[in-house]
Enzyme design. Sequence first.
Site, PDB file in Angstrom:
ATOM      1  N   HIS A 167       0.832  -1.210   0.000  1.00  0.00           N
ATOM      2  CA  HIS A 167       0.000   0.000   0.000  1.00  0.00           C
ATOM      3  C   HIS A 167       0.867   1.261   0.000  1.00  0.00           C
ATOM      4  O   HIS A 167       0.443   2.285   0.489  1.00  0.00           O
ATOM      5  CB  HIS A 167      -0.936   0.020   1.214  1.00  0.00           C
ATOM      6  N   SER A 288      15.233  20.244 -17.208  1.00  0.00           N
ATOM      7  CA  SER A 288      14.037  21.005 -17.533  1.00  0.00           C
ATOM      8  C   SER A 288      14.428  22.209 -18.368  1.00  0.00           C
ATOM      9  O   SER A 288      15.466  22.835 -18.135  1.00  0.00           O
ATOM     10  CB  SER A 288      13.378  21.467 -16.233  1.00  0.00           C
ATOM     11  N   LYS A 294      16.366  20.964 -12.007  1.00  0.00           N
ATOM     12  CA  LYS A 294      15.674  19.696 -12.163  1.00  0.00           C
ATOM     13  C   LYS A 294      16.525  18.586 -12.783  1.00  0.00           C
ATOM     14  O   LYS A 294      17.364  18.842 -13.627  1.00  0.00           O
ATOM     15  CB  LYS A 294      14.432  19.876 -13.065  1.00  0.00           C
ATOM     16  N   ASN A 296      15.213  14.976 -14.082  1.00  0.00           N
ATOM     17  CA  ASN A 296      13.954  14.240 -14.196  1.00  0.00           C
ATOM     18  C   ASN A 296      14.163  12.813 -14.676  1.00  0.00           C
ATOM     19  O   ASN A 296      14.949  12.577 -15.580  1.00  0.00           O
ATOM     20  CB  ASN A 296      13.035  14.963 -15.170  1.00  0.00           C
ATOM     21  N   GLU A 301       9.629   7.467 -16.728  1.00  0.00           N
ATOM     22  CA  GLU A 301       8.243   7.903 -16.950  1.00  0.00           C
ATOM     23  C   GLU A 301       7.730   7.428 -18.304  1.00  0.00           C
ATOM     24  O   GLU A 301       6.590   6.970 -18.441  1.00  0.00           O
ATOM     25  CB  GLU A 301       8.159   9.427 -16.876  1.00  0.00           C
ATOM     26  N   GLN A 333      -5.538  -7.605 -42.511  1.00  0.00           N
ATOM     27  CA  GLN A 333      -4.381  -6.782 -42.869  1.00  0.00           C
ATOM     28  C   GLN A 333      -4.038  -5.826 -41.723  1.00  0.00           C
ATOM     29  O   GLN A 333      -2.882  -5.431 -41.563  1.00  0.00           O
ATOM     30  CB  GLN A 333      -4.713  -6.001 -44.148  1.00  0.00           C
TER      31      GLN A 333
END
Lengths: 497, 497, 497, 497
Positions: A167, A288, A294, A296, A301, A333
């Site tokens: 969880h 970025s 940044k 990333n 992703e 096709q």
Amino acid sequence: MNDRPPSATPPETKLWGGRFRDSVDPEIHRFTASLPFDRRLARADLLGSLAHARMLLEQGIVDPPAAGPILDGLAGILAELESGRLAVDGADEDVHSWIERQLAERIGEAAGRLHTARSRNDQTGLALRLYTRERLAGLVRLAATLAEDLAARAGDHLETFLPGYTHQQRGQPVSLSHHLLAHAWSLLADARRFRTAHETAGVSPLGAGALAGSPHPVSPARVAELLGLPGVFANSLHAVADRDYAAEAAFACALCLVHLSRWASEVVLWTSSEVGFARLSDRVAKGSSLMPQKKNPEPAEILRGKSGRVLGDLQALLVVLKGLPLAYNSDLQEDKEALFDALDTAEGCLTVSRPLLAGLAFDVTRMGQALTGGYLTATALADLLVGAGVPFREAHGRAGRVVLAAEERNCELWELPESVLGELCPELPAGARERLLPEAAARSHRSPGGPAPERVVEQLAAAREAIAAELAWVDGLPEPPLRRALRDGTITADRLA
Amino acid sequence: MNDRPPSATPPETKLWGGRFRDSVDPEIHRFTASLPFDRRLARADLLGSLAHARMLLEQGIVDPPAAGPILDGLAGILAELESGRLAVDGADEDVHSWIERQLAERIGEAAGRLHTARSRNDQTGLALRLYTRERLAGLVRLAATLAEDLAARAGDHLETFLPGYTHQQRGQPVSLSHHLLAHAWSLLADARRFRTAHETAGVSPLGAGALAGSPHPVSPARVAELLGLPGVFANSLHAVADRDYAAEAAFACALCLVHLSRWASEVVLWTSSEVGFARLSDRVAKGSSLMPQKKNPEPAEILRGKSGRVLGDLQALLVVLKGLPLAYNSDLQEDKEALFDALDTAEGCLTVSRPLLAGLAFDVTRMGQALTGGYLTATALADLLVGAGVPFREAHGRAGRVVLAAEERNCELWELPESVLGELCPELPAGARERLLPEAAARSHRSPGGPAPERVVEQLAAAREAIAAELAWVDGLPEPPLRRALRDGTITADRLA
Amino acid sequence: MNDRPPSATPPETKLWGGRFRDSVDPEIHRFTASLPFDRRLARADLLGSLAHARMLLEQGIVDPPAAGPILDGLAGILAELESGRLAVDGADEDVHSWIERQLAERIGEAAGRLHTARSRNDQTGLALRLYTRERLAGLVRLAATLAEDLAARAGDHLETFLPGYTHQQRGQPVSLSHHLLAHAWSLLADARRFRTAHETAGVSPLGAGALAGSPHPVSPARVAELLGLPGVFANSLHAVADRDYAAEAAFACALCLVHLSRWASEVVLWTSSEVGFARLSDRVAKGSSLMPQKKNPEPAEILRGKSGRVLGDLQALLVVLKGLPLAYNSDLQEDKEALFDALDTAEGCLTVSRPLLAGLAFDVTRMGQALTGGYLTATALADLLVGAGVPFREAHGRAGRVVLAAEERNCELWELPESVLGELCPELPAGARERLLPEAAARSHRSPGGPAPERVVEQLAAAREAIAAELAWVDGLPEPPLRRALRDGTITADRLA
Amino acid sequence: MNDRPPSATPPETKLWGGRFRDSVDPEIHRFTASLPFDRRLARADLLGSLAHARMLLEQGIVDPPAAGPILDGLAGILAELESGRLAVDGADEDVHSWIERQLAERIGEAAGRLHTARSRNDQTGLALRLYTRERLAGLVRLAATLAEDLAARAGDHLETFLPGYTHQQRGQPVSLSHHLLAHAWSLLADARRFRTAHETAGVSPLGAGALAGSPHPVSPARVAELLGLPGVFANSLHAVADRDYAAEAAFACALCLVHLSRWASEVVLWTSSEVGFARLSDRVAKGSSLMPQKKNPEPAEILRGKSGRVLGDLQALLVVLKGLPLAYNSDLQEDKEALFDALDTAEGCLTVSRPLLAGLAFDVTRMGQALTGGYLTATALADLLVGAGVPFREAHGRAGRVVLAAEERNCELWELPESVLGELCPELPAGARERLLPEAAARSHRSPGGPAPERVVEQLAAAREAIAAELAWVDGLPEPPLRRALRDGTITADRLA
């Protein structure tokens, strides 16, 4: 009065033009032409055509003076294609027409004997099966190799402990080895599914004709043998209508991508500031255009996002098949691009996962820090009580109350005063507190398949064995007799080995 | 000890390289580069960049000496692209980098001011919205035009009668006009959905930056105005995370393809030997490579199959979006190919449907023959009984028994002896038998939206009006101020109209 | 200031209540409770719990005085459930809680020892695997049985000829046997896939605990052995996160439904007035509430439509899995309804297909009539020319021209004057015209897997053998030791056979 | 010899039994019966039947002595159903048959006049449209209400700052208000789509009959008016074949679930130990059966998982429609369960999201802590340089180097010595360091739609206005004349208001 069709213009040259008086509308030609995407079947189709021609020769359906040039011609086209001297291009409606045109340009009228006793319906099925098998074998290797990489990293971290999550909440301590191997087992299951789909695709449809076989004494079994396909179709109608192998291959790709999306999700999480269990090297991160600080995890992703694409491909393929009556319909096709995209995406994603994994530096300090603060050994406490004779339900409840007591004191379980622990859990043996340290708890989980280092050592050995078996399978795929004959230059010989 | 990332190599030149010391792995670059598919956004991105630069100028964020070359440079690139003198190509990671590089090569360092107060996150959203709107407007036109073709054919067949089917069983007589218009209404609904998606896409995200707007005095409203977009984003986080417009566009394409698959299915059926309601001209049929007599409705089959593809695209897009936290994630890069494929396929299928319809010659003789033999007017009989005061349920049962009597005599309902009819249905008025003729029954169905010719004339007028409204909408789309300025050469002027 | 959670109310009694001070919101309880759908796992979960308890006893983790009542109690609940005396109902959050509550009501506090060394995460995985295997075995039987019905009908029609179709156009003559067997082979492939998924599901996850195994000396292998599961998990994290078996089962159902949709489509077509190759008995058709003459193939239409449902189930399952990090997440609770619906639908559709097939009366007269009028033997003509030495391409073109000649004369190929045939095809041997009769052509297609009766006899034998093998597999599934012990009343004995 | 259908048994009583001599096979009945799921249409079908009966009366098709009992009878059944005194149950094949049987039991033979001039094809379409509209109106309210809850929470946190994320990496500082409103805007877009689908469903198909209208002087417009439906079908074939409204409704549900899955993902993340931006109250969390310390965000996980289900429903619906020829086919019976499940799931998920949100306590302390350590204001630095005349690209690169300098010193940007900052960025104005504090940066982002509090105040007002408009739309839905007449007891009156 009945409508009139639009007025006639001179007929085109097509494989099937005999009864047609008018040529195909250019818009319709563009829409129905498959060359732009089935060109990638050229090699497979040439192999299939070579096997067909060889069989026609061996069965006496085409005599040696005609068969020889056909075989040599096809072998020549194949050699030029494979060496890059020839490219599949042009206005032909499909790759089969392109090849037949190439052949005719080389050997003239004799080329017209090649299509004896076959149709594009069985021909295209054969080419697609050969192609799919080749790609699936490649995917077995890639999945096993990525599992190997994971196992290699796992081998370095048998005693690196971190929280195991359920969880997305900290659950119980496990080792990084154990965690990494969990992904390896998924990939091994993918490899198995790729192999199963490879087997499903290993049934030759050639000899089914358009749908009803042939009056000629063809030998579908010989064609299959030449191409190294283990099975032969049982029913000519089924042979041209069946796309189960394509659906199985797409499904295997889809489930593989689902697995990769789960791992990719984890990479994104782990490289976040908040989790920090790993850092990405500059080689596998992106910056970025606006925010200078940044870094990333774009490859991860995109990997996660690619799952959508392959789920879509699988759905596309199944929808195409829905409701089609027997036998061949041109809807089929539309099987190709979805299948190709699924295979390409699985290959691309498995491939890129290797440098991504390599570019992932684990931060074992952060992992260690995360072992505190989440009462990860509350279960260990309950298990100690069980060992002391308390029924589990009761032990679970008591451990819950100990957690509340520790929360109130803002301390770890093992930091609770003996007195407090003793009051809530009088059954606890001496020395229990040390056994509540996360690492101790992980080491104590010695059940089969569990995180204790000695168990993970066994597991690692088992995974390596399974990986080796997959790779050995790929390496052991036999060279088909036809390929051997092409290599040996015996394609027109009286007998092939 | 923590893992080490792989050793460093010299950094590349990227839009975001500042804090990076190492260059991107080539495999990772290939995997994450979007230029191979987002190159088609080049025109839209240039327009967006022009609007952005113009706004920066007007707001005083970039001063005229810098803004002028930027605007002229971008206009030049756009002009070259649109004239075909320039092609989008290279190793850039995306179309935005490609454009910025082009600009820098032309105007030098000043190019570096263009990206002020924006990010690729809002930039790519803007380009995709502009592009999608252009394509959706095209789809409105195509759907309406195909509906127009259907209406034109319908106009020729107001008094051509054929069986209407339910459950692929003959039900009641209708006219061919009525039947063809049923498909036209579906296309009009598609046109409406394309328009709605066009409106959804009409919200400019520029000015949202990476996710949090900007400290500069930008005017998102001015950017939207220049580009002819009716709306502006309300929330910068939402603006970069939102792909509802892409999903709506893909859904509209998917439902349109479902409609075309229904019509295509009908074309396949109607051109079969068994049904024979239509023949395909040679221009829209294909032959068989094996069976010389064949004339196959391949375009219709492929059209039907294409629905699978677009259903897959829609699913791909929705799966990509599932579970993504705010704001921008690179998974969203995977929105493009699915959307592009959905738009392309819808366009291709609507386009090809026109020659396919034109190549369809209706066989009204076969249609007429099909009106007999199926007791198509059993309902008419029941309705006559209802008119004579018999409750419908009772009338329905009686008509069923009359059908059995006719089956036993192997005759049509109107051929039954008066005595037999009279015995089973004593309430029937005189002259009832003539009213059981199929054409008479069709003509008697004068209820609104029904097949009686006078009703279909009204319906045809309504359809034509609706079609005209759709086409007028497309034709009436205003030219955005920015486009006008480019045309007028006033892009760097003090004031734009 | 941080937000405050809503004010506290008295805590509920849950399996996990220890550290909770407040009870669950009723809306949340309703939303998260799985009892309404996981109740169907009750039997499987009881078997799993019995095996777990037995293992705990054998390993000395729970001593005989506690284990005895647990085993007897669980056996009692199972017996009552299976006899229908007990129903799964109530407000429990899931079937596991329901069972534990039942047990506690019967044997009191000792019930609390059952959950030692397991979690609902491994427990629910085990129950779902046992349940899925049982259902998959049933599907193997159903698919094979439907194939058997098809083979039986095929056995009656070895010499019934009809057109074989491609592109829904008449292609070449085949036999009805051949045609029916094509569907049987698809079902046999489905049976194989159900078996493969059965094998995939045959890995016991019990002993994985929540995610990290256990410090107790559990024996996952013994649990698996007791339940007749051939494999044991390798990695505890993977064991609770893995749903590949559910996806494989859903995929096998989806592809089976695609096959049934293809057959169903054919039934709809064949029972139309236009094709008329079959009629539906009243027992498998439905009427119209409005049109008294109608006899609709509703069961076949619904069968076709059901494919959509299972394709949706498969997608639902895959989407749920997308992007989930390790190990267990509650999203996985959503695996069940999709899987159950896929299994139920496959079972229902295979089941109903048997009476539907039985209710289908083939109209061999209409089939025979359809052999004329479509030039079905144009390929046979080309093949005769090939036999006489004409290259196939040339032969194909000539046959096309013969078709045009016959069309002009409005006659069949075999009705063309010898002179016309001789002029266009001088190579034709004497007696060629008889060989152009459809039945003769079908009989001449003696290639393996073709429609000639002697080939279909062989094919039928092969199909029957394959069917028998599937049924033998189901019949030969061994009774698990645990089941035997329950039957023998030795569940608490010192040793089990 | 043709096959014989299975031998005859006595016919059943069905609405369509007239021409049938044999009863339906029980397996087939079970498979085709829709009562188990279409029972929920009972109220809608009764309203539709009442409107139909009223129209038959007003048009003189059924005379008052027959129409009176029908109207009273139907009104009575409806009243009993709505009060819970009557339940829909039994062996009827669908809800329409159930209602007609109920009516016949109450008023006898006159019931047989109700079905005059309609078919189940238009009848079921009408009931499904009425039902769908009612549900969609409910979803508009739920989506707007959840948006209202978000806006309310947003109102409390205008000055609570936290990192805004892209790529799950900290990007720039935003306010919690801003963040929460991003989700609200998605829900408002959902509300709009529900309204659009409501409008699409607002076209009455009644009067289309089975497919071809009617010879009786029916008034479809009057039926629509009585039921408050704004539109009337244009083409009877299209009216019974069209399921666009169902697909649009399912799509709107699917996209809404995608939005909720994004929010739910965030809830799971935010309540993890690592992020800790929120805690779940005991009322909306669940514990572990094994791990005593766990507090799991199960409702959020299930919410995320439910998206799979609705994506599956949408696909199911579209697949059912694929390839169906005109007009009605029983495949369409399979539209219902997918649509119902999509509507139910959207309703359940929107409903449960409210207590889930209420149970979420934001930890603003953790949010504040997260503003440091990620160089969130590197962009602010670049923007300050831009303000000082540095081109953005250059400014971006410089800010990147400042980040590296701060990383080396292990300090925040605003903690860098003036000298260091001044060396790298000599253009920076005095006091620049304060402007690099996260809160200052967020406050400075005053661009429209940005996070500065004064902008969010405006945004909040706009959101509240949009929410109010949605709720006003639902509240303003007019009561249909028929409902009013039922309430007033004037259903059999000469004139209705």
